[in-house]
Enzyme design. Structure first.
Site, PDB file in Angstrom:
ATOM      1  N   TYR A   1     -37.274  73.892 -19.691  1.00  0.00           N
ATOM      2  CA  TYR A   1     -36.456  74.995 -20.460  1.00  0.00           C
ATOM      3  C   TYR A   1     -35.968  76.059 -19.142  1.00  0.00           C
ATOM      4  O   TYR A   1     -34.581  76.516 -18.557  1.00  0.00           O
ATOM      5  CB  TYR A   1     -36.329  75.684 -21.329  1.00  0.00           C
ATOM      6  CG  TYR A   1     -35.999  77.141 -21.712  1.00  0.00           C
ATOM      7  CD1 TYR A   1     -34.335  76.499 -22.565  1.00  0.00           C
ATOM      8  CD2 TYR A   1     -35.631  78.604 -21.828  1.00  0.00           C
ATOM      9  CE1 TYR A   1     -33.380  77.021 -23.108  1.00  0.00           C
ATOM     10  CE2 TYR A   1     -34.796  79.074 -21.701  1.00  0.00           C
ATOM     11  CZ  TYR A   1     -33.424  78.821 -22.530  1.00  0.00           C
ATOM     12  OH  TYR A   1     -32.831  79.558 -23.275  1.00  0.00           O
TER      13      TYR A   1
ATOM     14  N   GLU B   1     -31.044  81.789 -30.639  1.00  0.00           N
ATOM     15  CA  GLU B   1     -31.534  83.000 -30.230  1.00  0.00           C
ATOM     16  C   GLU B   1     -31.299  84.263 -31.565  1.00  0.00           C
ATOM     17  O   GLU B   1     -33.078  84.947 -31.566  1.00  0.00           O
ATOM     18  CB  GLU B   1     -30.164  84.071 -29.298  1.00  0.00           C
ATOM     19  CG  GLU B   1     -30.445  83.213 -27.981  1.00  0.00           C
ATOM     20  CD  GLU B   1     -31.528  83.434 -26.876  1.00  0.00           C
ATOM     21  OE1 GLU B   1     -32.357  85.166 -27.314  1.00  0.00           O
ATOM     22  OE2 GLU B   1     -31.315  83.763 -26.274  1.00  0.00           O
TER      23      GLU B   1
ATOM     24  N   TRP C   1     -39.443  83.585 -27.651  1.00  0.00           N
ATOM     25  CA  TRP C   1     -38.789  81.768 -27.996  1.00  0.00           C
ATOM     26  C   TRP C   1     -38.644  80.710 -28.009  1.00  0.00           C
ATOM     27  O   TRP C   1     -38.560  79.755 -28.427  1.00  0.00           O
ATOM     28  CB  TRP C   1     -37.626  82.186 -26.891  1.00  0.00           C
ATOM     29  CG  TRP C   1     -36.981  81.540 -26.130  1.00  0.00           C
ATOM     30  CD1 TRP C   1     -37.144  80.809 -25.209  1.00  0.00           C
ATOM     31  CD2 TRP C   1     -35.464  81.234 -26.919  1.00  0.00           C
ATOM     32  NE1 TRP C   1     -35.862  79.586 -24.565  1.00  0.00           N
ATOM     33  CE2 TRP C   1     -35.043  79.788 -26.011  1.00  0.00           C
ATOM     34  CE3 TRP C   1     -34.901  81.327 -28.506  1.00  0.00           C
ATOM     35  CZ2 TRP C   1     -33.711  79.719 -26.145  1.00  0.00           C
ATOM     36  CZ3 TRP C   1     -33.980  80.574 -28.413  1.00  0.00           C
ATOM     37  CH2 TRP C   1     -33.057  80.196 -27.587  1.00  0.00           C
TER      38      TRP C   1
END
Length: 186
Positions: A16, A38, A46
């Site tokens: 990522y 988010e 995350w």
């Protein structure tokens, strides 16, 4: 271990970081999807949401704002049993409200991307971080955008989460100067 990738060794997070995080994103739909994701990581890592990304895409019709904006309380009831997403009703409902807000912004400003990029004068802001310890987690711009998004019905997007989004979407360049994935060197 890449210091810029927050010191993690997890291959999902490294991929990522190397391929997505901090690369300027201009597509309105992709920006909406990232912002919705988010909002789901508030209070979570995350990485947790990254591992659930495909399930969220399936649950929310690949984040098509028109379809998502029409989701009902019954749809949210069904999502409470949907596999591999966070079963937090208020967070799931927030995505529906964000889709409605997205459509309002599109109607008012022409497109969501231009609305967001206007907060940085349509140019990524480079923080020129030398060390990970230099990183900040919030600023006045993120505070203002958070307030403005709330006026359009967006939820679970406080200033710190919005700041994280601005970094992830490349409106802020928060890569370390030495990072080989720093967009200013690509």
């Amino acid at each position: 271990m890449n210091e810029c990738a927050f010191g993690t060794k997890d291959p999902i997070y490294i991929q990522y970081h190397d391929e997505v995080w901090g690369q300027p994103l201009y597509d309105s739909h992709a920006l909406f999807k990232l912002l919705a994701l988010e909002s789901q990581h508030a209070g979570l890592s995350w990485l947790t949401i990254l591992k659930k990304k495909e399930a969220y895409e399936a649950a929310f019709h690949n984040f098509d704002p028109v379809i998502v904006s029409k989701m009902t309380s019954k749809d949210i009831d069904n999502l409470m049993d949907f596999p591999n997403i966070v079963h937090h009703r208020k967070k799931l409902e927030a995505i529906v409200e964000q889709a409605k807000g997205f459509l309002k912004i599109e109607n008012e400003f022409g497109n969501f991307s231009d609305f967001l990029w206007s907060y940085v004068d349509h140019q990524p802001i480079d923080f020129n971080y030398k060390h990970s310890s230099d990183r900040i987690t919030v600023d006045d711009r993120a505070r203002q955008l958070s307030k403005d998004l709330k006026r359009y019905g967006f939820k679970f997007l406080g200033p710190v989460t919005v700041f994280s989004f601005l970094e992830a979407a490349g409106l802020y360049n928060a890569h370390l100067q030495s990072c080989p994935n720093n967009p200013k060197y690509l």
